[in-house]
Design a protein around this motif. Structure first.
Motif, short mmCIF file in Angstrom:
data_model
loop_
_atom_site.label_atom_id
_atom_site.label_comp_id
_atom_site.label_asym_id
_atom_site.label_seq_id
_atom_site.Cartn_x
_atom_site.Cartn_y
_atom_site.Cartn_z
N TRP A 242 0.60 0.55 5.40
CA TRP A 242 1.36 1.24 4.50
C TRP A 242 3.01 0.81 5.01
O TRP A 242 3.18 0.96 6.36
CB TRP A 242 1.44 2.99 4.51
N THR B 177 7.60 4.03 -0.24
CA THR B 177 6.16 3.90 -0.20
C THR B 177 5.27 5.04 -0.26
O THR B 177 4.62 5.46 -1.19
CB THR B 177 5.61 2.61 0.37
N THR C 201 -2.78 -7.36 -1.61
CA THR C 201 -1.45 -6.60 -1.67
C THR C 201 -1.36 -5.78 -2.96
O THR C 201 -1.91 -5.83 -3.94
CB THR C 201 -0.27 -7.41 -1.69
N CYS C 202 -0.46 -4.59 -2.76
CA CYS C 202 -0.22 -3.65 -3.67
C CYS C 202 1.31 -3.39 -3.80
O CYS C 202 1.85 -3.03 -2.79
CB CYS C 202 -0.91 -2.34 -3.65
N PHE D 279 4.35 -0.87 -5.26
CA PHE D 279 4.56 0.26 -5.65
C PHE D 279 5.96 0.48 -6.53
O PHE D 279 6.82 0.22 -5.52
CB PHE D 279 4.41 1.57 -4.53
N PHE E 208 -3.39 4.24 -8.73
CA PHE E 208 -4.39 3.80 -7.84
C PHE E 208 -5.86 3.91 -7.86
O PHE E 208 -6.60 2.76 -7.78
CB PHE E 208 -3.82 4.12 -6.39
N TYR F 142 0.45 7.02 -7.51
CA TYR F 142 -0.52 6.98 -7.05
C TYR F 142 -1.85 7.31 -7.78
O TYR F 142 -2.93 7.03 -7.25
CB TYR F 142 -0.66 7.54 -5.62
N ILE G 229 0.17 -2.11 1.15
CA ILE G 229 1.06 -1.46 0.11
C ILE G 229 2.33 -1.26 0.36
O ILE G 229 2.56 -0.70 1.76
CB ILE G 229 0.50 0.03 -0.21
#
Length: 189
Positions: free
Chosen positions: A5, A10, A161-162, A164, A181, A178, A144
């Motif tokens: 994270w 984030t 990868t993400c 946000f 997610f 989230y 993330i």
């Protein structure tokens, strides 16, 4: 799933407080949205764009350090993702003491097995050195972050990868909150 994270923007909604502080140092009328768009690139980019002096940057960072953790709350449903993950680690440019103060305030320190903080001696993102260290130690499955510089190191290593609240091209996954997610994982909340 083992998740790396980013911290600011984030896990915790720090940008509203940061925008308010920075606006006081900008000598032109600028919208919060415009300022946020520059912060989403990086603080260094923002300081350069608005021609902030070294003293102004220092004062901004000092004021950010003085924020009470209640002024930088966690995003809704992020705790559910933390509970879902097998291992959570943090890589942030924020100093370790500030990270720990916020995690303790929200009683979240036990969610994270490891932290690489800004004062740990690693090069700044997008340099992959800290990601390599965390991946070698914890076998990261997903990184993330809310900025492109948060995902570039993971992409260079072949880690999913993400992004946000950011639609910059290049991520494997995009979520604006989230709850989404879990939808991407086929889990209803």
């Amino acid at each position: 799933m083992n998740i790396l994270w980013d911290f600011d923007g984030t896990l915790f909604n720090t940008y509203p407080a940061y925008v308010e502080i920075i606006k006081e140092f900008i000598h032109e009328v600028v919208s919060e949205e415009e300022l946020l768009s520059h912060l989403k690139i990086s603080f260094s980019h923002t300081a350069q764009h608005y021609k902030l002096t070294e003293n102004q940057v220092k004062e901004i960072l000092d004021r950010e350090r003085m924020l009470h953790p209640a002024q930088t709350p966690p995003f809704p449903f992020v705790e559910e993702v933390l509970k879902f993950a097998h291992i959570n680690v943090i890589m942030t440019h924020k100093p370790r003491g500030e990270v720990l103060d916020i995690l303790r305030h929200y009683e979240w320190e036990n969610y994270f097995l490891d932290i690489v903080a800004g004062d740990d001696g690693y090069p700044r993102k997008p340099d992959p050195a800290s990601y390599i260290f965390l991946h070698n130690k914890h076998r990261i499955d997903l990184a993330i972050g809310d900025r492109e510089i948060d995902i570039l190191p993971a992409k260079s290593m072949g880690i999913k990868t993400c992004l946000f609240q950011n639609t910059t091209p290049g991520a494997d996954l995009y979520v604006s909150d989230y709850k989404e997610f879990f939808k991407t994982k086929g889990i209803d909340m």
